[in-house]
Write a protein that holds these residues in place. Structure first.
Motif, PDB file in Angstrom:
ATOM      1  N   LEU A  75       0.835  -1.188   0.000  1.00  0.00           N
ATOM      2  CA  LEU A  75       0.000   0.000   0.000  1.00  0.00           C
ATOM      3  C   LEU A  75       0.872   1.240   0.000  1.00  0.00           C
ATOM      4  O   LEU A  75       2.076   1.178   0.280  1.00  0.00           O
ATOM      5  CB  LEU A  75      -0.921   0.010   1.213  1.00  0.00           C
ATOM      6  N   ARG A  76       0.256   2.360  -0.329  1.00  0.00           N
ATOM      7  CA  ARG A  76       0.946   3.647  -0.266  1.00  0.00           C
ATOM      8  C   ARG A  76       0.403   4.442   0.906  1.00  0.00           C
ATOM      9  O   ARG A  76      -0.795   4.400   1.205  1.00  0.00           O
ATOM     10  CB  ARG A  76       0.760   4.425  -1.570  1.00  0.00           C
ATOM     11  N   GLY A  77       1.299   5.166   1.569  1.00  0.00           N
ATOM     12  CA  GLY A  77       0.872   5.948   2.723  1.00  0.00           C
ATOM     13  C   GLY A  77       1.917   6.976   3.108  1.00  0.00           C
ATOM     14  O   GLY A  77       2.953   7.123   2.448  1.00  0.00           O
ATOM     15  N   GLN A  78       1.627   7.692   4.187  1.00  0.00           N
ATOM     16  CA  GLN A  78       2.511   8.752   4.668  1.00  0.00           C
ATOM     17  C   GLN A  78       2.786   8.557   6.151  1.00  0.00           C
ATOM     18  O   GLN A  78       1.910   8.104   6.902  1.00  0.00           O
ATOM     19  CB  GLN A  78       1.871  10.132   4.441  1.00  0.00           C
ATOM     20  N   TYR A  79       3.993   8.881   6.557  1.00  0.00           N
ATOM     21  CA  TYR A  79       4.304   8.927   7.976  1.00  0.00           C
ATOM     22  C   TYR A  79       3.651  10.164   8.587  1.00  0.00           C
ATOM     23  O   TYR A  79       3.430  11.178   7.912  1.00  0.00           O
ATOM     24  CB  TYR A  79       5.823   8.979   8.193  1.00  0.00           C
ATOM     25  N   LYS A 114       4.626  14.767   4.423  1.00  0.00           N
ATOM     26  CA  LYS A 114       3.738  14.805   3.262  1.00  0.00           C
ATOM     27  C   LYS A 114       4.194  13.880   2.135  1.00  0.00           C
ATOM     28  O   LYS A 114       3.445  13.639   1.194  1.00  0.00           O
ATOM     29  CB  LYS A 114       3.635  16.235   2.733  1.00  0.00           C
ATOM     30  N   ASP A 115       5.419  13.381   2.213  1.00  0.00           N
ATOM     31  CA  ASP A 115       5.935  12.502   1.162  1.00  0.00           C
ATOM     32  C   ASP A 115       5.252  11.133   1.231  1.00  0.00           C
ATOM     33  O   ASP A 115       5.198  10.514   2.308  1.00  0.00           O
ATOM     34  CB  ASP A 115       7.446  12.326   1.301  1.00  0.00           C
ATOM     35  N   GLU A 116       4.764  10.675   0.083  1.00  0.00           N
ATOM     36  CA  GLU A 116       4.086   9.377   0.032  1.00  0.00           C
ATOM     37  C   GLU A 116       5.114   8.266  -0.136  1.00  0.00           C
ATOM     38  O   GLU A 116       6.012   8.358  -0.981  1.00  0.00           O
ATOM     39  CB  GLU A 116       3.081   9.350  -1.108  1.00  0.00           C
ATOM     40  N   LYS A 117       4.975   7.217   0.660  1.00  0.00           N
ATOM     41  CA  LYS A 117       5.902   6.091   0.636  1.00  0.00           C
ATOM     42  C   LYS A 117       5.170   4.823   0.200  1.00  0.00           C
ATOM     43  O   LYS A 117       3.944   4.724   0.261  1.00  0.00           O
ATOM     44  CB  LYS A 117       6.518   5.875   2.021  1.00  0.00           C
ATOM     45  N   HIS A 118       5.960   3.822  -0.225  1.00  0.00           N
ATOM     46  CA  HIS A 118       5.428   2.509  -0.575  1.00  0.00           C
ATOM     47  C   HIS A 118       5.770   1.531   0.537  1.00  0.00           C
ATOM     48  O   HIS A 118       6.919   1.476   0.999  1.00  0.00           O
ATOM     49  CB  HIS A 118       6.022   2.018  -1.902  1.00  0.00           C
ATOM     50  N   PHE A 119       4.769   0.754   0.971  1.00  0.00           N
ATOM     51  CA  PHE A 119       4.967  -0.236   2.019  1.00  0.00           C
ATOM     52  C   PHE A 119       4.510  -1.602   1.507  1.00  0.00           C
ATOM     53  O   PHE A 119       3.479  -1.708   0.833  1.00  0.00           O
ATOM     54  CB  PHE A 119       4.178   0.141   3.281  1.00  0.00           C
TER      55      PHE A 119
END
Length: 638
Positions: A159-163, A167-172
């Motif tokens: 999934l994609r999300g943010q810490y 504001k930067d979107e990360k891949h998990f």
């Protein structure tokens, strides 16, 4: 007077039986397997699928954990054409022996593998697995109903999300799987049968102390300390040089569901009473509309025939207008009669395939548990129905006084399959260019060509030979040597307008069911309401036949005797509406962005629409053929 209500009661009873049978009865497709305590359970991995790209990929196309040796399961023709790639996996279960935080493997990503994971996460790919022929599902609570679940096929790669605060979107990546195996225990033998296979995926950044080795204990999830993974854990990010540890839990739950009913969860998961009532309501409306059309036609024709047969003098006959005046031209061979024969023969071949497939499906022989069985059956039935296709095309050809039956047989054997195969070959090249597992291998392509040339073509020639040896069909009236001039027609009797109008009603009979079929194909859901589908198919046949007869009658009354091709195109034009609806479905229901995926969708829907055109056109043609022969043999021609 009692025959009408009795016939209606029989029809309603048949509908109820088919619907109940479709929902409650199926042959599982595999024999039940009993497992003793501690027996090994072989988890198999299937393709990665996405509704956004429609391109399947092999499980091991991503750097997932691998067993020592990857073994492909034997797949039937239908599975290969669907892109299934069933292989063994490193996940090892033992019956009724729970496991906690078992480490599958540890990998270090590089730039390439990190990019592959990110691409699959962006395209919302799901991982599909199989245990004892049951597909893996993710139970999701329904927001509109309490204590109700829907089941998603497979789990997302990630999934994609943010810490928080970033504001930067990360891949998990989902690297921890909590499996739940449901079983039904036999109280007599203490053995058990698997009746459910569920999973809950997590993304967790595993931690451990010291250097990694084969015996390293994780601190983020520890079976000795009974520390389990929860959704509150820090997720596992996908980046270059990132370490990922894949783990899994296994839990066993006893279930009251018996083995024979274990597929009910999968088959009924999209059951919505509103949709069912909508389908039944639509079918009944079309059914009664068809009955009204038939009743009007019978009364009108009976009056016409009685009036014509009561005419006493030649002068009275010459004063009459209408369909009787074209009796000397109505059976004149049409333009491009050879092509019409070919299309009619192909339609008969297609009709035979659909009818037998429907019967097998309603009886339960093509259950989704028999993976790939439906497509395999359709291909084989198409091949063997060539016998009837060749017979029908040459019988019609001989009616047109044709003598070169081998030429017609050759065209019947190659015209429709060549068009479909050409489109399929281009689409397969596009899939192969994307390095997808959905690309048909060379060996399978050779098998398809063998079925075509080795079985279908000879059977078409056999049927054609039998049809040509039989006496030609006699026309009920003689054809004049000089063609009669067709008077100027009203605007509403123009061929294009008449043909387009004729396709609306047959499409209206199937478009609700078409929504469910498209959803099952393109959103990767099971379709198993074959009882409803069979009823819809019967109504489609009735509707195609009656709308063609009605428009053919109006055409003949306008002294236009060019009915051969128009009868085929009238009901066949419903395929145009089917393709337009497919385009509407694409833009409103699907989230496909890639050009290749869009080409695949419209390519396959073009094949489906072309097949629908051949099927419905042939039904309409034979209905009109029977109708014209009936009415012209019922009047006295001087």
């Amino acid at each position: 007077m009692e025959r009408g209500p009795l016939a209606l009661q029989l029809w309603i009873s048949l509908c109820l039986v088919l619907v109940l049978r479709a929902r409650c009865f199926y042959l599982p497709g595999v024999a039940p397997q009993d497992f003793q305590n501690g027996a090994p359970l072989n988890v198999k991995v299937n393709k990665l699928t996405s509704t956004k790209t429609q391109l399947p990929y092999s499980f091991y196309s991503l750097p997932y954990c691998r067993p020592e040796r990857i073994i492909d399961s034997a797949e039937n023709l239908g599975e290969v054409l669907r892109g299934d790639r069933i292989e063994n996996s490193p996940y090892e279960f033992k019956m009724r022996e729970p496991q906690l935080c078992t480490v599958a493997c540890r990998i270090i990503l590089n730039a390439k593998t990190a990019k592959e994971f990110k691409e699959k996460i962006d395209d919302e790919y799901r991982v599909n697995m199989i245990l004892d022929n049951l597909p893996l599902v993710v139970p999701i609570p329904r927001p509109d109903q309490e204590n109700s679940l829907v089941y998603q096929h497979g789990f997302h790669v990630g999934l994609r999300g943010q810490y928080a605060g970033n504001k930067d979107e990360k891949h998990f990546v989902n690297n921890h799987l909590t499996f739940t195996v449901k079983y039904h225990k036999d109280p007599m033998t203490e053995s058990a049968r698997i009746v459910g296979f569920e999973v809950k995926p997590f993304s967790v950044r595993h931690e451990y102390e010291g250097e990694w080795s084969g015996k390293t204990r994780l601190t983020s999830c520890d079976p000795h300390a009974k520390r389990m993974v929860t959704s509150s854990e820090s997720p596992q990010e996908v980046e270059d040089k990132m370490e990922i540890i894949f783990t899994y839990d296994v839990d066993f739950q006893e279930s009251d569901v018996k083995w024979a009913s274990r597929w009910d969860t999968y088959l009924l998961m999209a059951d919505d009473q509103i949709h069912w009532f909508s389908i039944v309501n639509s079918l009944m409306i079309v059914l009664f509309l068809s009955g009204m059309v038939a009743m009007i036609m019978l009364r009108t024709l009976y009056r016409d025939i009685s009036k014509y047969n009561q005419l006493e003098t030649q002068e009275e006959a010459q004063e009459e207008t209408g369909w009787k005046l074209v009796h000397g031209d109505v059976f004149r061979p049409p333009v491009n009669s050879d092509l019409l024969c070919v299309y009619v023969g192909t339609g008969v071949q297609f009709f035979g395939m659909i009818v037998v497939t429907m019967l097998f499906a309603v009886l339960g022989f093509l259950s989704p548990s028999n993976r790939g069985g439906l497509m395999t059956a359709m291909l084989l039935l198409w091949v063997f129905m060539g016998l009837f296709g060749g017979y029908a095309s040459v019988r019609l050809y001989k009616l047109f006084k044709g003598t070169e039956w081998k030429k017609i047989s050759l065209k019947t054997a190659f015209m429709f399959p060549a068009v479909v195969f050409s489109i399929f070959f281009v689409l397969n090249a596009l899939i192969w260019g994307e390095k997808s597992s959905g690309a048909v291998p060379f060996g399978t392509m050779f098998a398809l060509v063998f079925l075509w040339f080795g079985i279908s073509v000879p059977l078409i020639f056999v049927g054609a030979y039998v049809g040509f040896r039989k006496p030609a069909i006699e026309d009920p009236v003689k054809t004049n040597k000089i063609p009669r001039q067709v008077p100027e027609q009203a605007w509403y009797m123009h061929p294009v307008f008449s043909i387009l109008i004729g396709g609306i009603l047959p499409f209206g009979a199937v478009f609700i069911e078409l929504f469910f079929i498209l959803t099952s194909i393109w959103l990767h859901q099971f379709y198993y309401i074959f009882g409803f589908l069979f009823i819809v198919f019967i109504i489609l046949i009735i509707t195609c036949a009656e709308i063609t007869i009605v428009l053919c009658y109006f055409q003949l009354c306008s002294e236009d005797y060019f009915w051969w091709w128009r009868s085929y195109l009238t009901s066949g034009s419903s395929a145009l509406y089917l393709f337009l609806y497919a385009a509407f479905y694409f833009f409103t229901k699907l989230d496909i962005k890639k050009p290749v995926s869009g080409a695949l969708y419209f390519g396959y829907m073009l094949i489906a629409s072309y097949s629908f055109f051949v099927l419905t056109g042939t039904i309409g043609f034979y209905a009109c053929f029977w109708f014209t022969r009936l009415i012209y043999s019922s009047v006295k021609i001087d």
